[in-house]
Scaffold this motif. Structure first.
Motif, PDB file in Angstrom:
ATOM      1  N   THR A 113      -3.500 -17.909   5.195  1.00 50.52           N
ATOM      2  CA  THR A 113      -4.917 -18.067   4.879  1.00 50.52           C
ATOM      3  C   THR A 113      -5.129 -18.012   3.370  1.00 50.52           C
ATOM      4  O   THR A 113      -5.893 -18.818   2.817  1.00 50.52           O
ATOM      5  CB  THR A 113      -5.750 -16.987   5.583  1.00 50.52           C
ATOM      6  N   CYS A 114      -4.462 -17.084   2.687  1.00 53.90           N
ATOM      7  CA  CYS A 114      -4.582 -16.991   1.223  1.00 53.90           C
ATOM      8  C   CYS A 114      -4.183 -18.314   0.570  1.00 53.90           C
ATOM      9  O   CYS A 114      -4.888 -18.804  -0.316  1.00 53.90           O
ATOM     10  CB  CYS A 114      -3.717 -15.862   0.676  1.00 53.90           C
ATOM     11  N   LYS A 115      -3.059 -18.894   1.005  1.00 54.79           N
ATOM     12  CA  LYS A 115      -2.621 -20.186   0.461  1.00 54.79           C
ATOM     13  C   LYS A 115      -3.674 -21.260   0.682  1.00 54.79           C
ATOM     14  O   LYS A 115      -3.962 -22.060  -0.205  1.00 54.79           O
ATOM     15  CB  LYS A 115      -1.310 -20.636   1.112  1.00 54.79           C
ATOM     16  N   SER A 116      -4.266 -21.274   1.870  1.00 53.18           N
ATOM     17  CA  SER A 116      -5.237 -22.323   2.190  1.00 53.18           C
ATOM     18  C   SER A 116      -6.542 -22.173   1.415  1.00 53.18           C
ATOM     19  O   SER A 116      -7.288 -23.134   1.269  1.00 53.18           O
ATOM     20  CB  SER A 116      -5.530 -22.341   3.693  1.00 53.18           C
ATOM     21  N   LEU A 117      -6.820 -20.975   0.905  1.00 49.01           N
ATOM     22  CA  LEU A 117      -8.066 -20.731   0.183  1.00 49.01           C
ATOM     23  C   LEU A 117      -7.999 -21.119  -1.298  1.00 49.01           C
ATOM     24  O   LEU A 117      -9.030 -21.189  -1.966  1.00 49.01           O
ATOM     25  CB  LEU A 117      -8.471 -19.262   0.304  1.00 49.01           C
ATOM     26  N   ILE A 118      -6.800 -21.378  -1.822  1.00 48.33           N
ATOM     27  CA  ILE A 118      -6.678 -21.760  -3.232  1.00 48.33           C
ATOM     28  C   ILE A 118      -7.486 -23.031  -3.473  1.00 48.33           C
ATOM     29  O   ILE A 118      -7.392 -23.994  -2.725  1.00 48.33           O
ATOM     30  CB  ILE A 118      -5.199 -21.941  -3.627  1.00 48.33           C
ATOM     31  N   GLY A 119      -8.320 -22.983  -4.492  1.00 51.17           N
ATOM     32  CA  GLY A 119      -9.200 -24.101  -4.823  1.00 51.17           C
ATOM     33  C   GLY A 119     -10.620 -23.924  -4.306  1.00 51.17           C
ATOM     34  O   GLY A 119     -11.520 -24.656  -4.686  1.00 51.17           O
ATOM     35  N   THR A 120     -10.834 -22.941  -3.435  1.00 49.10           N
ATOM     36  CA  THR A 120     -12.160 -22.675  -2.882  1.00 49.10           C
ATOM     37  C   THR A 120     -13.031 -21.957  -3.913  1.00 49.10           C
ATOM     38  O   THR A 120     -12.560 -21.081  -4.630  1.00 49.10           O
ATOM     39  CB  THR A 120     -12.041 -21.785  -1.626  1.00 49.10           C
ATOM     40  N   SER A 121     -14.299 -22.324  -3.980  1.00 47.07           N
ATOM     41  CA  SER A 121     -15.250 -21.657  -4.875  1.00 47.07           C
ATOM     42  C   SER A 121     -16.143 -20.737  -4.068  1.00 47.07           C
ATOM     43  O   SER A 121     -16.419 -20.998  -2.901  1.00 47.07           O
ATOM     44  CB  SER A 121     -16.125 -22.692  -5.592  1.00 47.07           C
ATOM     45  N   LEU A 122     -16.587 -19.655  -4.709  1.00 47.88           N
ATOM     46  CA  LEU A 122     -17.534 -18.758  -4.079  1.00 47.88           C
ATOM     47  C   LEU A 122     -18.486 -18.211  -5.137  1.00 47.88           C
ATOM     48  O   LEU A 122     -18.143 -18.158  -6.314  1.00 47.88           O
ATOM     49  CB  LEU A 122     -16.838 -17.628  -3.311  1.00 47.88           C
ATOM     50  N   PRO A 123     -19.717 -17.822  -4.747  1.00 51.24           N
ATOM     51  CA  PRO A 123     -20.688 -17.336  -5.720  1.00 51.24           C
ATOM     52  C   PRO A 123     -20.267 -16.005  -6.322  1.00 51.24           C
ATOM     53  O   PRO A 123     -19.639 -15.188  -5.653  1.00 51.24           O
ATOM     54  CB  PRO A 123     -21.973 -17.184  -4.920  1.00 51.24           C
ATOM     55  N   GLY A 124     -20.616 -15.818  -7.569  1.00 48.37           N
ATOM     56  CA  GLY A 124     -20.317 -14.572  -8.258  1.00 48.37           C
ATOM     57  C   GLY A 124     -19.808 -14.854  -9.648  1.00 48.37           C
ATOM     58  O   GLY A 124     -19.743 -16.007 -10.087  1.00 48.37           O
ATOM     59  N   LYS A 125     -19.473 -13.780 -10.345  1.00 51.46           N
ATOM     60  CA  LYS A 125     -18.913 -13.928 -11.678  1.00 51.46           C
ATOM     61  C   LYS A 125     -17.950 -12.785 -11.935  1.00 51.46           C
ATOM     62  O   LYS A 125     -17.937 -11.792 -11.197  1.00 51.46           O
ATOM     63  CB  LYS A 125     -20.004 -13.976 -12.730  1.00 51.46           C
ATOM     64  N   ILE A 126     -17.161 -12.930 -12.973  1.00 53.20           N
ATOM     65  CA  ILE A 126     -16.202 -11.903 -13.332  1.00 53.20           C
ATOM     66  C   ILE A 126     -16.770 -11.149 -14.521  1.00 53.20           C
ATOM     67  O   ILE A 126     -17.150 -11.734 -15.526  1.00 53.20           O
ATOM     68  CB  ILE A 126     -14.828 -12.519 -13.642  1.00 53.20           C
ATOM     69  N   ASN A 183       0.842  -1.191   0.000  1.00 48.70           N
ATOM     70  CA  ASN A 183       0.000   0.000   0.000  1.00 48.70           C
ATOM     71  C   ASN A 183       0.883   1.250   0.000  1.00 48.70           C
ATOM     72  O   ASN A 183       2.110   1.155  -0.049  1.00 48.70           O
ATOM     73  CB  ASN A 183      -0.986  -0.019   1.176  1.00 48.70           C
ATOM     74  N   ASN A 184       0.275   2.414   0.051  1.00 49.83           N
ATOM     75  CA  ASN A 184       1.026   3.683   0.008  1.00 49.83           C
ATOM     76  C   ASN A 184       1.962   3.866   1.190  1.00 49.83           C
ATOM     77  O   ASN A 184       2.908   4.643   1.116  1.00 49.83           O
ATOM     78  CB  ASN A 184       0.057   4.863  -0.074  1.00 49.83           C
ATOM     79  N   ASP A 185       1.696   3.165   2.299  1.00 51.87           N
ATOM     80  CA  ASP A 185       2.552   3.259   3.481  1.00 51.87           C
ATOM     81  C   ASP A 185       3.666   2.217   3.466  1.00 51.87           C
ATOM     82  O   ASP A 185       4.416   2.098   4.440  1.00 51.87           O
ATOM     83  CB  ASP A 185       1.719   3.072   4.759  1.00 51.87           C
ATOM     84  N   GLY A 186       3.781   1.440   2.387  1.00 45.44           N
ATOM     85  CA  GLY A 186       4.819   0.428   2.273  1.00 45.44           C
ATOM     86  C   GLY A 186       4.482  -0.883   2.972  1.00 45.44           C
ATOM     87  O   GLY A 186       5.333  -1.761   3.071  1.00 45.44           O
ATOM     88  N   GLU A 187       3.257  -1.028   3.447  1.00 46.99           N
ATOM     89  CA  GLU A 187       2.841  -2.259   4.124  1.00 46.99           C
ATOM     90  C   GLU A 187       2.321  -3.263   3.099  1.00 46.99           C
ATOM     91  O   GLU A 187       1.617  -2.898   2.163  1.00 46.99           O
ATOM     92  CB  GLU A 187       1.740  -1.966   5.146  1.00 46.99           C
ATOM     93  N   ASP A 188       2.672  -4.538   3.302  1.00 39.23           N
ATOM     94  CA  ASP A 188       2.200  -5.588   2.405  1.00 39.23           C
ATOM     95  C   ASP A 188       0.736  -5.911   2.658  1.00 39.23           C
ATOM     96  O   ASP A 188       0.252  -5.851   3.794  1.00 39.23           O
ATOM     97  CB  ASP A 188       3.009  -6.877   2.607  1.00 39.23           C
ATOM     98  N   PHE A 189       0.033  -6.229   1.588  1.00 38.33           N
ATOM     99  CA  PHE A 189      -1.320  -6.776   1.692  1.00 38.33           C
ATOM    100  C   PHE A 189      -1.490  -7.780   0.561  1.00 38.33           C
ATOM    101  O   PHE A 189      -0.666  -7.848  -0.355  1.00 38.33           O
ATOM    102  CB  PHE A 189      -2.401  -5.689   1.658  1.00 38.33           C
ATOM    103  N   PHE A 190      -2.520  -8.571   0.628  1.00 36.55           N
ATOM    104  CA  PHE A 190      -2.712  -9.646  -0.337  1.00 36.55           C
ATOM    105  C   PHE A 190      -3.989  -9.445  -1.136  1.00 36.55           C
ATOM    106  O   PHE A 190      -4.931  -8.811  -0.674  1.00 36.55           O
ATOM    107  CB  PHE A 190      -2.762 -11.002   0.385  1.00 36.55           C
ATOM    108  N   ALA A 191      -3.980  -9.984  -2.337  1.00 35.25           N
ATOM    109  CA  ALA A 191      -5.168 -10.001  -3.196  1.00 35.25           C
ATOM    110  C   ALA A 191      -5.326 -11.429  -3.695  1.00 35.25           C
ATOM    111  O   ALA A 191      -4.357 -12.073  -4.090  1.00 35.25           O
ATOM    112  CB  ALA A 191      -5.012  -9.045  -4.364  1.00 35.25           C
ATOM    113  N   LEU A 192      -6.546 -11.919  -3.641  1.00 32.29           N
ATOM    114  CA  LEU A 192      -6.844 -13.251  -4.153  1.00 32.29           C
ATOM    115  C   LEU A 192      -7.121 -13.148  -5.642  1.00 32.29           C
ATOM    116  O   LEU A 192      -7.802 -12.224  -6.092  1.00 32.29           O
ATOM    117  CB  LEU A 192      -8.062 -13.837  -3.441  1.00 32.29           C
ATOM    118  N   GLU A 193      -6.577 -14.082  -6.419  1.00 34.83           N
ATOM    119  CA  GLU A 193      -6.877 -14.139  -7.843  1.00 34.83           C
ATOM    120  C   GLU A 193      -7.998 -15.137  -8.043  1.00 34.83           C
ATOM    121  O   GLU A 193      -7.871 -16.298  -7.664  1.00 34.83           O
ATOM    122  CB  GLU A 193      -5.647 -14.554  -8.642  1.00 34.83           C
ATOM    123  N   VAL A 194      -9.110 -14.664  -8.594  1.00 32.41           N
ATOM    124  CA  VAL A 194     -10.272 -15.522  -8.819  1.00 32.41           C
ATOM    125  C   VAL A 194     -10.469 -15.712 -10.317  1.00 32.41           C
ATOM    126  O   VAL A 194     -10.140 -14.835 -11.119  1.00 32.41           O
ATOM    127  CB  VAL A 194     -11.546 -14.948  -8.169  1.00 32.41           C
TER     128      VAL A 194
END
Length: 123
Positions: free
Chosen positions: A64-77, A21-32
């Motif tokens: 947690t991000c690693k453990s969520l790989i393969g999980t499905s959730l409702p929605g669409k792109i 982020n702008n403060d130099g702190e790491d954050f994660f984004a899930l790729e769906v």
């Protein structure tokens, strides 16, 4: 009488990325990734199969991000028009200009966007 197109589409979490982020702190984004779809090439005119992907910021830690790989959730792109920007194709390094991005939308947003007629198109 309304004929609403109801869908029960799902996306799958296929990866995650680390950003700062702008403060130099790491954050994660899930790729769906959405389901497969047939698309016609603008250059060759031939059909090919692809799947849309989008990145969604999250509050999870890396484990947690690693453990969520393969999980499905409702929605669409969904494709969303935006101001033009430069985009680097990861595989080739080629820089192109785009005027859209892909976003994850939930079922309600998807239903509304597919069934509401824009004011300008009403005759």
């Amino acid at each position: 009488m309304f004929n609403l197109k109801i869908f029960r589409t799902m996306v799958k979490i296929v990866d995650y990325k680390t950003y700062q982020n702008n403060d130099g702190e790491d954050f994660f984004a899930l790729e769906v990734q959405g389901g497969i779809e047939a698309v016609k090439s603008r250059t060759t005119g031939r059909m090919y199969i692809t799947a849309r992907t989008a990145r969604v910021a999250c509050t999870f830690d890396e484990e947690t991000c690693k453990s969520l790989i393969g999980t499905s959730l409702p929605g669409k792109i969904q494709k969303v028009e935006v101001e033009p920007y430069e985009y680097v194709i990861e595989e080739t390094g080629e820089v192109i200009e785009r005027s859209h991005r892909y976003e994850l939308v939930d079922e309600v947003e998807g239903i509304l966007s597919e069934n509401i007629i824009e004011k300008e198109t009403v005759i």
